[in-house]
Design an enzyme around this catalytic site. Structure first.
Site, PDB file in Angstrom:
ATOM      1  N   ARG A   1       0.921  -1.109   0.073  1.00  0.00           N
ATOM      2  CA  ARG A   1       0.129   0.006   0.103  1.00  0.00           C
ATOM      3  C   ARG A   1       0.762   1.268  -0.033  1.00  0.00           C
ATOM      4  O   ARG A   1       0.445   2.340   0.500  1.00  0.00           O
ATOM      5  CB  ARG A   1      -0.916   0.151   1.091  1.00  0.00           C
ATOM      6  CG  ARG A   1      -1.870  -1.118   1.135  1.00  0.00           C
ATOM      7  CD  ARG A   1      -2.897  -1.461   0.006  1.00  0.00           C
ATOM      8  NE  ARG A   1      -3.707  -2.435   0.299  1.00  0.00           N
ATOM      9  CZ  ARG A   1      -3.482  -3.567  -0.395  1.00  0.00           C
ATOM     10  NH1 ARG A   1      -2.301  -3.780  -1.001  1.00  0.00           N
ATOM     11  NH2 ARG A   1      -4.115  -4.735  -0.093  1.00  0.00           N
TER      12      ARG A   1
ATOM     13  N   SER B   1     -10.100   2.097   4.250  1.00  0.00           N
ATOM     14  CA  SER B   1      -9.255   1.807   5.375  1.00  0.00           C
ATOM     15  C   SER B   1      -8.722   3.137   5.922  1.00  0.00           C
ATOM     16  O   SER B   1      -8.178   3.816   5.498  1.00  0.00           O
ATOM     17  CB  SER B   1      -8.365   0.633   5.127  1.00  0.00           C
ATOM     18  OG  SER B   1      -8.839  -0.414   4.603  1.00  0.00           O
TER      19      SER B   1
ATOM     20  N   GLU C   1      -3.871   5.376   6.427  1.00  0.00           N
ATOM     21  CA  GLU C   1      -4.073   5.184   4.943  1.00  0.00           C
ATOM     22  C   GLU C   1      -4.806   6.081   4.042  1.00  0.00           C
ATOM     23  O   GLU C   1      -4.585   6.507   3.115  1.00  0.00           O
ATOM     24  CB  GLU C   1      -4.715   3.512   4.915  1.00  0.00           C
ATOM     25  CG  GLU C   1      -4.890   3.288   3.576  1.00  0.00           C
ATOM     26  CD  GLU C   1      -4.897   1.537   3.230  1.00  0.00           C
ATOM     27  OE1 GLU C   1      -5.403   1.319   2.179  1.00  0.00           O
ATOM     28  OE2 GLU C   1      -4.682   0.907   3.958  1.00  0.00           O
TER      29      GLU C   1
END
Length: 262
Positions: free
Chosen positions: A141, A183, A253
């Site tokens: 990510r 998220s 995130e």
């Protein structure tokens, strides 16, 4: 100048943000110091915004050239899946349940479990030219991309699998349908952000119209007229409580776009 007035609360998946004048990128030039927004699916807009810019429809394209898949960075994930289904191209089925456009997916190396957008990447193009995948730092990510991505190329392998779409749908079944930015925090090594947030009593915890979802604690959801201030208060509270209880500092995130936070 190609500016467009955009209601960011309608653009953003969490439905928060003011109306702002956004520079629309038509060619390969863009203003220095402006912050790039795409589909705004993992973004929380504040009230003290920096200059903003966005790729225009010029970069919304997908085609096959000499056996290579070329995709513009403004192309939505759903459009990529439809193209791959039509042309029997494998390994892009997971995009059916990832919101946003290719540019944002590349920037954060978006994915589901082991399926990541970088898996089939060959190269991407920015203002400074084409960059091979091996030259672009990337991990879970995250990437080292620090320029606007205009387009990218991908390997083509036949074998589109419709059954995978149902599999990915099931993987997302525990995620809320309320407006959210995906998220809220990255999973720390060897653990899950949702489990940690729940362990400190914040699953379902609400401030105003913002809350950590009762379905999945790592999703910050807008239950109506949620505000930026309520959202950041919850993000800070989760980081504080989890760090006090476990020593782990959760890494956001969701991207907070506000001069006070950038």
């Amino acid at each position: 100048m190609p500016y467009k007035s955009i209601d960011l609360s309608k653009l953003s998946s969490i439905r928060i943000g003011p109306v702002a004048d956004v520079y629309m990128i038509e060619g390969d030039d863009y203003p220095d110091g402006a912050y790039l927004i795409g589909g705004a699916n993992n973004v929380l807009f504040g009230t003290d915004l920096p200059p903003l810019m966005k790729l225009s429809k010029t970069y919304d394209f997908i085609r096959i050239v000499d056996g290579v898949l070329h995709i513009g960075a403004a192309t939505p994930g759903g459009k990529i899946v439809s193209f791959c289904k039509k042309h029997d191209i494998a390994h892009f089925e997971f995009l059916s349940h990832l919101p946003g456009t290719l540019g944002g997916m590349l920037k954060m190396n978006a994915g589901l479990k082991e399926y990541e957008i970088f898996n089939r990447l060959i190269a991407l193009r920015t203002k400074s030219g084409w960059h091979a995948k091996a030259k672009v730092p990337h991990g879970y990510r995250t990437t080292g991309i620090d320029e606007v991505v205009f387009e990218a190329t991908f390997e083509i392998e036949p074998g589109f699998d419709p059954s995978k779409i149902e599999l990915f749908k099931q993987m997302r079944a525990n995620q809320p349908t309320d407006p959210s930015a995906g998220s809220a925090f990255k999973n720390p090594p060897g653990d899950y952000a949702g489990r940690l947030i729940e362990s400190v009593g914040l699953k379902g915890y609400r401030i105003g119209d913002m809350a950590f979802s009762t379905m999945h604690a790592n999703f910050l959801v807008n239950l109506g007229r949620g505000t930026f201030e309520e959202a950041v208060a919850l993000l800070e509270l989760a980081q504080q409580r989890v760090q006090e209880a476990t020593g782990i500092l959760l890494e956001r995130e969701v991207i907070v776009i506000d001069r006070r936070w950038l």
